[in-house]
Write a protein that holds these residues in place. Structure first.
Motif, short mmCIF file in Angstrom:
data_model
loop_
_atom_site.label_atom_id
_atom_site.label_comp_id
_atom_site.label_asym_id
_atom_site.label_seq_id
_atom_site.Cartn_x
_atom_site.Cartn_y
_atom_site.Cartn_z
N PHE A 142 -3.23 33.57 45.80
CA PHE A 142 -4.56 33.12 45.36
C PHE A 142 -5.40 32.58 46.53
O PHE A 142 -6.63 32.62 46.48
N THR A 143 -4.76 32.07 47.57
CA THR A 143 -5.53 31.53 48.70
C THR A 143 -6.32 32.62 49.43
O THR A 143 -7.25 32.32 50.17
N LEU A 144 -5.97 33.90 49.20
CA LEU A 144 -6.62 35.02 49.87
C LEU A 144 -7.66 35.71 48.99
O LEU A 144 -8.20 36.76 49.36
N GLU A 145 -7.96 35.13 47.85
CA GLU A 145 -8.87 35.76 46.90
C GLU A 145 -10.33 35.80 47.37
O GLU A 145 -11.16 36.43 46.74
N LYS A 146 -10.64 35.14 48.47
CA LYS A 146 -12.02 35.17 48.97
C LYS A 146 -12.32 36.47 49.70
O LYS A 146 -13.43 36.67 50.19
N PHE A 147 -11.34 37.36 49.77
CA PHE A 147 -11.52 38.62 50.49
C PHE A 147 -11.22 39.78 49.55
O PHE A 147 -10.19 39.81 48.88
N ASP A 148 -12.14 40.74 49.51
CA ASP A 148 -12.03 41.83 48.54
C ASP A 148 -11.00 42.86 48.96
O ASP A 148 -10.23 42.64 49.90
N ALA A 149 -11.02 44.01 48.29
CA ALA A 149 -9.97 45.02 48.50
C ALA A 149 -10.05 45.72 49.84
O ALA A 149 -9.13 46.46 50.20
N ILE A 150 -11.12 45.53 50.61
CA ILE A 150 -11.18 46.08 51.97
C ILE A 150 -11.29 44.95 53.00
O ILE A 150 -11.59 45.19 54.16
N GLY A 151 -11.05 43.72 52.55
CA GLY A 151 -11.02 42.60 53.48
C GLY A 151 -12.36 42.03 53.85
O GLY A 151 -12.48 41.32 54.86
N ARG A 152 -13.39 42.27 53.04
CA ARG A 152 -14.70 41.65 53.28
C ARG A 152 -14.78 40.33 52.55
O ARG A 152 -14.23 40.16 51.46
N LEU A 153 -15.49 39.40 53.14
CA LEU A 153 -15.65 38.08 52.54
C LEU A 153 -16.49 38.18 51.27
O LEU A 153 -17.47 38.93 51.21
N ARG A 154 -16.09 37.43 50.24
CA ARG A 154 -16.86 37.38 49.00
C ARG A 154 -16.80 35.94 48.46
O ARG A 154 -15.88 35.17 48.81
N THR A 155 -17.75 35.59 47.65
CA THR A 155 -17.77 34.25 47.05
C THR A 155 -17.62 34.29 45.53
O THR A 155 -17.36 33.26 44.92
N ARG A 156 -17.78 35.47 44.93
CA ARG A 156 -17.69 35.60 43.47
C ARG A 156 -16.82 36.79 43.09
O ARG A 156 -16.77 37.80 43.80
N ASP A 157 -16.13 36.64 41.98
CA ASP A 157 -15.31 37.70 41.42
C ASP A 157 -15.67 37.85 39.96
O ASP A 157 -15.55 36.89 39.18
N ASN A 158 -16.13 39.04 39.60
CA ASN A 158 -16.56 39.30 38.21
C ASN A 158 -17.62 38.29 37.77
O ASN A 158 -17.60 37.81 36.63
N GLY A 159 -18.50 37.94 38.69
CA GLY A 159 -19.60 37.05 38.38
C GLY A 159 -19.27 35.58 38.39
O GLY A 159 -20.14 34.74 38.15
N LYS A 160 -18.01 35.22 38.69
CA LYS A 160 -17.60 33.82 38.69
C LYS A 160 -17.21 33.39 40.10
O LYS A 160 -16.77 34.22 40.90
N PRO A 161 -17.36 32.11 40.41
CA PRO A 161 -16.95 31.64 41.75
C PRO A 161 -15.47 31.90 41.98
O PRO A 161 -14.64 31.74 41.08
N VAL A 162 -15.14 32.30 43.20
CA VAL A 162 -13.75 32.58 43.55
C VAL A 162 -12.99 31.26 43.72
O VAL A 162 -13.44 30.36 44.42
N ASP A 163 -11.84 31.18 43.06
CA ASP A 163 -10.98 30.00 43.17
C ASP A 163 -9.85 30.33 44.13
O ASP A 163 -9.01 31.19 43.85
N THR A 164 -9.83 29.65 45.28
CA THR A 164 -8.82 29.94 46.31
C THR A 164 -7.79 28.82 46.44
O THR A 164 -7.05 28.78 47.42
N THR A 165 -7.71 27.93 45.47
CA THR A 165 -6.71 26.88 45.56
C THR A 165 -5.32 27.46 45.34
O THR A 165 -5.12 28.41 44.59
N GLY A 166 -4.35 26.88 46.03
CA GLY A 166 -2.98 27.37 45.90
C GLY A 166 -2.00 26.33 46.42
O GLY A 166 -2.36 25.17 46.61
N GLY A 167 -0.78 26.75 46.65
CA GLY A 167 0.22 25.80 47.13
C GLY A 167 1.53 26.49 47.43
O GLY A 167 1.68 27.70 47.30
N TYR A 168 2.50 25.68 47.83
CA TYR A 168 3.83 26.21 48.18
C TYR A 168 4.86 25.11 48.02
O TYR A 168 4.65 23.96 48.43
#
Length: 790
Positions: free
Chosen positions: A684-710
């Motif tokens: 999930f921490t990598l969700e700010k990048f689309d399927a070709i590795g370009r930066l994005r801020t929204r997914d399906n019209g909603k803000p991208v949530d990049t929170t995660g953990g380990y």
């Protein structure tokens, strides 16, 4: 949903990983699939009894688990897979509490689940327990396919005069004002970065040339970045010849222009990381015309020339400057006989299995090599036909050939078997030489490592060094050190390893390691939906591969060689074509150059577009694939594939959900959560990048949530707000450091690190930290450990 389906939902549709990753901790979770819930006898109330009698974890395991999993987790007919992995005790306890026993979950919960998990972990589940039960050992291994080809190439190359690599790049060109090159007609000499010219109707030097006739020739070497078949292409309207790795016969012979053909091709196999001699000749003449003065009454014809290639898995392109050298290196013999692939079940190539196909391949390789030696016998041996000392020279050549192939001096008995007897029993000298070559290359002393030698034998140490760093046999300097007894102390071995680490063969092997570390060494299919990603085509995918290789090369062989830069750096190599797609202002024909691409968002190789595109679908991201990459390769976690495959929830099934939400929905069941509690938060921490590795801020019209953990193996939890936090953790984490040194060891030595001692990995990690995580120094430290078996 059926229990078996709950377990198998993890499998993704990516063809690279047909059973990857969602890898539940299959050893335990498959119990759901292997126990028949409806028809079994009613179980006794074990939990209640256990609570009353305060059973130990071992006793609870014996009563509830051993019937399916074996007394020591070895498996049974009901469930054959052993219980091994590296989940923490807390993660095991949660899984047992929520999903065990199958058909009646939560019957073993709370303190009992904790007791069972602790027992399983300490008795046979953890890597430490497995190392105690089944100690690793150094296995006798044959040469891998790459080692075989490299060793044969260097074996024959040792009979040629070697030359050091030139730091300059490009080809040395000579320009002549006549159609046939003559020294007294040369008007210019220079190093050209590429061969890509359009002279038009004026010629290369308008003020000095006759536009009706002129010629050029270039000489130097071409550097192959990887092993495979290369197609060379010459495009011109006039005459040209190209020689590559063969000074006798041209690969492309278009000296005489005929018809309307302007494109000429030729292919050959090359070994990666080596330089091959190359020569190109071009001429614009007046063929078939006797009256040049009359011809010159007409306008001169235009002239152009380009030298291109199509490397393995790449698109056609002009051979770039970085792959050209203005010095002609010796020819390299390349065995082209096909070999079966090596075993990679442990994550790295190993030569631990023998098959009929491999045996036949070594025979074909030996025959191919013997045939080549026969055609180059004079150059290799120095024995001219008809010379009175020819037999003496050929015997000396054969003795050296066998000695170098076996990586140690020959005893009189071996010389009698491999050389003397072959000359005595052969009808002529050429046949004798062929027999020596065939017998040598089929010998276990060539095909296997350290056969019949003591651990600290100096020649065995030399072989460990050379095969570790070069995938090839020792050079003259290394063998000289072995003969002089100068490979017995750590200081002596370190000196040789430092010298060898600077060799181009080491650079090639290290590049291969990093591509394997990032799991892109197999060339993933980067086809993307053209409607969603216009402009992303095969050429872009090829450029992205080059970009990643240049990024890795700069980080490892640059001034610092700090592995942490691979996580924290923000520079990406882009050319004009990539710059346009990724929103950077560069000229359309700009060569590759380092660019700070979104410095506040990028995190080294984690966010390199090639890596991100490789672990994504054709039309959307894949947090699970990306999370598995981080978990398995970068953190060293062991994830086994689940038994069945299911299709991920398609986007159209939940049109209002983001990718993150769909993944969470599909991996919500308890049988999935144990694995995906590890995988998902990393991906999930990598969700700010689309399927070709370009930066994005929204997914399906909603803000991208990049929170995660380990959660670490010992139960420590870390929270990440995005990929920069993850990268910072990876750069300093002991888990990632141990994973890196272990995988590097395995790639170099092709043996398990634990076979060299239970403390090997921790000692190497500590040395790595002491040396400020210098990759080049770690190469030397790894080989020091392996060569002396300390």
């Amino acid at each position: 949903m059926h229990d078996r389906t709950l377990l198998s939902h993890h499998l993704l549709r990516n063809p690279r990983y047909p059973a990857l990753g969602l890898a539940l901790f299959a050893s335990l979770s498959v119990m759901v699939a292997t126990h028949a819930a409806p028809a079994r006898k009613k179980r006794p109330a074990v939990v209640a009894v256990a609570a009353k009698k305060k059973l130990t974890g071992q006793q609870i395991y014996a009563q509830q688990c051993a019937s399916c999993h074996g007394a020591k987790g070895e498996g049974t007919k009901a469930y054959r897979k052993p219980l091994i992995g590296d989940q923490s005790v807390g993660q095991l306890a949660r899984f047992i509490s929520e999903a065990m026993p199958p058909g009646a979950p939560k019957k073993c919960a709370g303190p009992n689940a904790q007791l069972v998990a602790s027992y399983i972990y300490d008795a046979f589940y953890s890597p430490i327990a497995q190392a105690r039960l089944k100690p690793a050992r150094v296995e006798l291994a044959r040469l891998t396919v790459g080692q075989y080809r490299n060793a044969v190439a260097d074996l024959l190359g040792s009979f040629q005069q070697s030359r050091p690599w030139d730091a300059r790049r490009g080809l040395r060109g000579e320009y002549y004002k006549t159609a046939r090159p003559r020294r007294n007609e040369r008007i210019l000499e220079r190093v050209d970065p590429e061969i890509r010219f359009n002279f038009g109707t004026t010629g290369p030097l308008p003020e000095a040339d006759d536009p009706y006739q002129f010629s050029m020739q270039w000489e130097g070497s071409v550097i192959a970045p990887e092993t495979g078949e290369y197609e060379f292409i010459v495009r011109t309207e006039h005459g040209a010849q190209l020689w590559v790795n063969n000074r006798r016969e041209p690969l492309i012979d278009a000296r005489v222009k005929s018809g309307n053909a302007n494109e000429y091709r030729g292919a050959l196999s090359l070994i990666g990381g080596r330089a091959y001699p190359l020569r190109l000749e071009f001429s614009k003449g007046v063929q078939g015309v006797n009256n040049l003065a009359k011809l010159k009454e007409k306008p001169p014809l235009p002239a152009s020339l380009s030298l291109e290639w199509k490397p393995p898995h790449r698109v056609e392109e002009p051979i770039p400057q970085r792959c050209l050298m203005p010095v002609a290196m010796p020819e390299v013999f390349v065995v082209t006989s096909p070999f079966p692939p090596d075993d990679r079940s442990e994550g790295y190539e190993r030569g631990t299995s023998i098959s009929k196909a491999w045996e036949e391949a070594t025979t074909e390789g030996a025959l191919e090599t013997a045939g080549f030696v026969a055609t180059r016998l004079r150059e290799l041996s120095g024995a001219a036909e008809g010379a009175p000392d020819r037999e003496t020279r050929l015997r000396a050549f054969c003795r050296q050939f066998v000695e170098r192939a076996f990586r140690r001096p020959l005893s009189s008995e071996l010389e009698q078997t491999y050389v003397t007897r072959q000359f005595a029993d052969s009808p002529d000298l050429e046949t004798a030489v062929k027999r020596v070559v065939l017998l040598t290359l089929k010998s276990p002393r060539f095909l296997y490592r350290e056969l019949g030698t003591a651990d600290q034998d100096a020649y065995a140490v030399a072989s460990r060094l050379s095969f570790g760093l070069w995938d090839s046999f020792p050079d003259a300097e290394l063998l000289k050190a072995a003969a002089a007894g100068q490979l017995s102390t750590p200081e002596q071995v370190q000196k040789q390893a430092e010298r060898m680490a600077a060799d181009p063969r080491t650079r090639a092997k290290v590049q291969q390691f990093f591509l394997q570390w990032l799991k892109v060494d197999q060339y993933p299919d980067l086809s993307k939906d053209p409607k969603r990603f216009p402009g992303f085509d095969e050429a872009v995918a090829s450029d992205l591969r080059t970009s990643l290789e240049l990024t890795l090369d700069a980080a490892v062989w640059g001034e610092r060689s700090d592995v942490r830069e691979l996580f924290l750096g923000d520079k990406v190599y882009l050319n004009g074509r990539l710059a346009k797609l990724y929103g950077v202002s560069l000229p359309a024909d700009a060569p590759f150059q380092p660019v700070s691409l979104e410095p506040n968002e990028r995190a080294g190789v984690l966010t390199h577009p090639y890596v991100l595109a490789s672990f994504a679908y054709t039309d959307e991201t894949s947090p699970i694939h990306r999370g598995v990459l981080v978990a398995r390769s970068l953190l060293g976690r062991r994830l086994q594939p689940p038994p069945d495959a299911v299709t991920p929830i398609p986007a159209e099934a939940h049109p209002n959900l983001t990718t993150r939400q769909r993944v969470m929905l599909q991996t919500k069941p308890a049988a999935c959560s144990t694995c995906h509690d590890l995988i998902n938060p990393l991906g999930f921490t990598l969700e700010k990048f689309d399927a070709i590795g370009r930066l994005r801020t929204r997914d399906n019209g909603k803000p991208v949530d990049t929170t995660g953990g380990y959660e670490t193996r010992d139960g420590k939890a870390f929270k990440f707000s995005g990929v920069r936090d993850l990268a910072s953790y990876l750069a300093t984490s002991e888990d990632s450091q141990v994973a890196f040194v272990e995988q590097l060891f395995q790639h170099l030595v092709k043996q398990p690190a634990q076979a060299f001692g239970p403390q090997t990995l921790q000692e190497l990690r500590q040395t790595f930290a002491t040396n400020n995580f210098d990759v080049r120094k770690q190469l030397v430290e790894t080989m020091l450990k392996a060569a002396l078996k300390q």
